[in-house]
Motif scaffolding. Structure first.
Motif, PDB file in Angstrom:
ATOM      1  N   TYR A  92       0.855  -1.198   0.000  1.00 42.57           N
ATOM      2  CA  TYR A  92       0.000   0.000   0.000  1.00 42.57           C
ATOM      3  C   TYR A  92       0.887   1.243   0.000  1.00 42.57           C
ATOM      4  O   TYR A  92       0.605   2.225  -0.687  1.00 42.57           O
ATOM      5  CB  TYR A  92      -0.906   0.038   1.245  1.00 42.57           C
TER       6      TYR A  92
ATOM      7  N   LEU B 275      -7.459   4.339  -5.063  1.00 39.39           N
ATOM      8  CA  LEU B 275      -7.153   2.915  -4.926  1.00 39.39           C
ATOM      9  C   LEU B 275      -7.855   2.245  -3.736  1.00 39.39           C
ATOM     10  O   LEU B 275      -7.841   1.023  -3.617  1.00 39.39           O
ATOM     11  CB  LEU B 275      -5.644   2.710  -4.813  1.00 39.39           C
TER      12      LEU B 275
ATOM     13  N   LEU C  95     -10.379  -0.591  -4.481  1.00 40.03           N
ATOM     14  CA  LEU C  95      -9.703  -1.785  -4.995  1.00 40.03           C
ATOM     15  C   LEU C  95      -9.028  -2.555  -3.855  1.00 40.03           C
ATOM     16  O   LEU C  95      -9.080  -3.790  -3.795  1.00 40.03           O
ATOM     17  CB  LEU C  95      -8.653  -1.380  -6.047  1.00 40.03           C
TER      18      LEU C  95
ATOM     19  N   THR D 120     -10.003  -6.344  -2.938  1.00 40.35           N
ATOM     20  CA  THR D 120      -8.972  -7.388  -2.959  1.00 40.35           C
ATOM     21  C   THR D 120      -8.987  -8.175  -1.651  1.00 40.35           C
ATOM     22  O   THR D 120      -8.885  -9.399  -1.641  1.00 40.35           O
ATOM     23  CB  THR D 120      -7.577  -6.752  -3.161  1.00 40.35           C
TER      24      THR D 120
ATOM     25  N   ALA E 287      -1.929  -0.069  -8.858  1.00 42.93           N
ATOM     26  CA  ALA E 287      -2.978  -1.078  -8.665  1.00 42.93           C
ATOM     27  C   ALA E 287      -2.406  -2.491  -8.670  1.00 42.93           C
ATOM     28  O   ALA E 287      -2.889  -3.359  -7.939  1.00 42.93           O
ATOM     29  CB  ALA E 287      -4.051  -0.943  -9.747  1.00 42.93           C
TER      30      ALA E 287
ATOM     31  N   PHE F 205       0.473  -3.328  -7.472  1.00 46.01           N
ATOM     32  CA  PHE F 205       1.031  -3.543  -6.133  1.00 46.01           C
ATOM     33  C   PHE F 205      -0.068  -3.814  -5.098  1.00 46.01           C
ATOM     34  O   PHE F 205       0.008  -4.770  -4.338  1.00 46.01           O
ATOM     35  CB  PHE F 205       1.874  -2.331  -5.694  1.00 46.01           C
ATOM     36  N   VAL F 206      -1.108  -2.983  -5.071  1.00 45.58           N
ATOM     37  CA  VAL F 206      -2.104  -3.110  -3.994  1.00 45.58           C
ATOM     38  C   VAL F 206      -3.126  -4.208  -4.263  1.00 45.58           C
ATOM     39  O   VAL F 206      -3.838  -4.611  -3.356  1.00 45.58           O
ATOM     40  CB  VAL F 206      -2.846  -1.780  -3.707  1.00 45.58           C
ATOM     41  N   ASN F 207      -3.184  -4.705  -5.501  1.00 43.77           N
ATOM     42  CA  ASN F 207      -4.148  -5.767  -5.802  1.00 43.77           C
ATOM     43  C   ASN F 207      -3.434  -7.086  -6.112  1.00 43.77           C
ATOM     44  O   ASN F 207      -3.415  -7.998  -5.294  1.00 43.77           O
ATOM     45  CB  ASN F 207      -5.052  -5.320  -6.964  1.00 43.77           C
TER      46      ASN F 207
END
Lengths: 232, 232
Positions: A156, A173, A176, A180, B145, B147-149
């Motif tokens: 994050y 983000l 998302l 996730t 996205a 990275f975070v997903n």
């Protein structure tokens, strides 16, 4: 009524104290780990101190049944002379943020059935999800927790860094990130995987690498490779 | 009433079609990207096809205003002869799972104010969160996205693998996963960070490494180092 002595004044001890005060099943007393001269007797003594202090603090306690709250320490870290156990809540506790104990998994360990039952009863008085977890299992859980909590949070941070550098609000983000996380409840992480790595979309991967700094590139390559290894 | 033509039959196109059907502000038609002979006229044509197909599909469309829905492609990927734009929804879409459009960020790009306004109007008719995002910003978002997903989901997978190997139910980690994600709404990832890496707790880090396989160790070391670099 079960008498519980809480030793410690940190986040975990404070949240537990608040929860125990609300239930009639428990009579709770809280003391600091620095005032161990006149220790009140109790059916269950819960030491909620830093990992490094568990051995010393527990060695000074003569109560019959003493447990710690650490995910990273074995039951043998306790140095009291009588019965031992572990009362580990697998969750991150933040100061000032209320905790929903119904959502917290209690990982409970004792050396005999009677003690195990007592821990279960105490956990049940403030929460719902209880698991019998031995020290070996807890060690594995603790490592897994580092991946899904600390390491995930670092991604994050990298996402945040990329957004800041390119003048995009990171809040875009957030949905998302939440989706996730919540997907996992109904789909295994293996099946939930999407994106350029799993698709082996080398054009997009190259585009992404061009935008990253050296450290980010290194991480991007290693995780992409690891995702691809996991599906081969 | 705005007329919208949806080109594509995949997840994104299908979810969009369902949403547009529910609003009186939009008259929607959906066609497959394989049937591009008699293309209906529309105020806005949304091409929701795979990245690789955007150039070819758009080159065959003569409608005035054509947009794609891809996070990974620039606006210039469109090869229609008139006005271009992007209608990118930053969320993972799964088949069969309902989508809450009020929670989805719409990242909108056009080459003039009037088109930008039209996209905003269309997005507003089915959702709430709208952002004006150019192709450079969207590229950054798309990497962030990943990275975070995708990468975060891979850490869920590693957590799952560790649990399976040590006979612990992975569901014990679900509340922690959700809390880690939801914390971000009120705390920056930098401030939310906890755990052995940020504490530089080398004893715990060594214990953790002992439990992991080679690939997991490699990842553990690199992310731990990256966390420590970020706080120096």
């Amino acid at each position: 009524m079960i008498s519980v002595l809480l030793v410690g004044k940190g986040n975990v001890a404070t949240h537990l104290h608040t929860a125990f005060l609300k239930t009639d099943a428990i009579a709770v007393t809280q003391i600091s780990s620095r005032e161990l001269k006149n220790i009140p007797k109790a059916d269950l003594t819960i030491i909620a101190v830093s990992d490094d202090a568990i051995a010393e603090v527990s060695s000074k306690i003569n109560n019959k049944f003493v447990v710690h709250t650490s995910g990273g320490c074995s039951i043998n870290e306790l140095k009291n002379q009588t019965r031992k156990g572990v009362f580990y809540m697998l969750q991150t506790f933040s100061k000032g943020k209320e905790v929903n104990f119904n959502e917290i998994p209690f990982c409970l360990e004792a050396t005999n059935k009677k003690d195990q039952k007592l821990l279960d009863k105490v956990a049940k008085s403030i929460g719902k999800k209880r698991y019998e977890i031995n020290s070996e299992q807890r060690k594995a859980l603790h490592v897994a927790a580092v991946f899904v909590n600390n390491f995930t949070n670092h991604f994050y941070k990298i996402g945040n860094d990329i957004c800041t550098e390119h003048h995009v609000p990171f809040e875009i983000l957030h949905p998302l990130i939440n989706e996730t996380a919540s997907k996992i409840a109904s789909l295994s992480p293996e099946k939930a995987q999407t994106g350029p790595a799993v698709r082996k979309d080398s054009k997009t991967i190259k585009n992404h690498l061009d935008l990253l700094n050296k450290e980010q590139q290194k991480i991007y390559k290693i995780i992409t490779k690891s995702i691809q290894n996991s599906i081969d």
